[in-house]
Design an enzyme around this catalytic site. Structure first.
Site, PDB file in Angstrom:
ATOM      1  CD  GLU A 143     -69.493 -76.188  24.024  1.00 44.32           C
ATOM      2  OE1 GLU A 143     -68.860 -75.388  24.758  1.00 44.32           O
ATOM      3  OE2 GLU A 143     -68.955 -76.859  23.126  1.00 44.32           O
ATOM      4  CG  HIS A 185     -61.978 -78.039  25.136  1.00 47.73           C
ATOM      5  ND1 HIS A 185     -62.616 -77.240  24.212  1.00 47.73           N
ATOM      6  CD2 HIS A 185     -61.136 -78.827  24.404  1.00 47.73           C
ATOM      7  CE1 HIS A 185     -62.171 -77.523  22.999  1.00 47.73           C
ATOM      8  NE2 HIS A 185     -61.279 -78.483  23.091  1.00 47.73           N
ATOM      9  CG  ASP A 195     -63.699 -74.646  26.647  1.00 46.52           C
ATOM     10  OD1 ASP A 195     -62.649 -74.598  25.976  1.00 46.52           O
ATOM     11  OD2 ASP A 195     -64.604 -75.471  26.430  1.00 46.52           O
TER      12      ASP A 195
END
Length: 225
Positions: A143, A185, A195
């Site tokens: 992330e 993603h 994203d």
């Protein structure tokens, strides 16, 4: 009459052969499932140390146990993907929601704009990050702080730190450094996420990962202070 008997005989043989094939197939599936489950037997699970890291440049901060599944990768699931995410928020926001048991998702790592890296889930384990069970089982999720519509969020420090992390993962699991194995993603089958978005510079990022992968390997597993 003889032709009908012959046809019936062939049909019975086909059924027997087909049934045998089905049994062989079921046996293969059963063996595969046993391969994935054997480590859960008493005394077979790998020892774990609280605060242990897979990437030497990270600091440990644990995600909620509700947001990942215990496993023994790569012995039970092959790891051959890295999935790049953008949190749509801050570094602190990512850590906070991944610690929330009601969130239902978390990535293995979080990378900040300043280049800091938090590891929240061991790579041994399956993080609920991709929205696809099969992809979760075979991937590491990273992330990144920021918003998909703000290119200024993707700083030099973030790219460099993330590239070192991804290179380290690829080295350890023998993952090719290319866009088939390092994905966004948005590219996960069945996802409704967008994203890392159009401003994530893949043409810059992949060469940075290759350069980092070609450099001297980082030290092995370490423990956060």
């Amino acid at each position: 009459m003889g032709g009908r008997k012959a046809q019936r005989g062939v049909g019975r043989r086909a059924v027997l052969i087909g049934g045998g094939a089905a049994l062989v197939g079921a046996g293969v599936v059963a063996q595969d499932e046993l391969r994935r489950l054997w480590w859960r037997l008493p005394g077979m699970e790998k020892k774990r140390v609280e605060g242990e890291l897979d990437h030497a440049g990270a600091v440990w901060t644990a995600a909620s146990r509700a947001n990942w599944r215990r496993a023994d990768r790569p012995d039970d699931y092959t790891v051959d993907r890295v999935v790049i995410h953008v949190v749509q928020g801050s570094y602190r926001t990512a850590l906070r929601v991944f610690k929330d048991p009601g969130h239902g998702a978390a990535a293995h790592y979080v990378v900040g704009k300043d280049g800091r890296v938090a590891q929240m889930i061991r790579e041994l384990d399956v993080a609920f990050h991709a929205g696809n069970r099969g992809v979760n089982e075979r991937s590491i999720g990273i992330e990144h702080e920021g918003f998909v519509d703000r290119p200024e969020d993707f700083t030099d420090a973030m790219y460099a730190s993330s590239a070192r992390l991804t290179a380290d993962i690829c080295r350890r699991y023998g993952i090719p450094v290319d866009r088939e194995h390092i994905i966004g993603h948005v590219e996960v089958p069945g996802t409704d996420h967008t994203d890392p978005g159009p401003h994530w510079d893949w043409d810059r990022y992949i060469p940075m990962v290759r350069e980092a992968a070609a450099a001297r390997p980082s030290p092995g597993t370490t423990t956060a202070s």
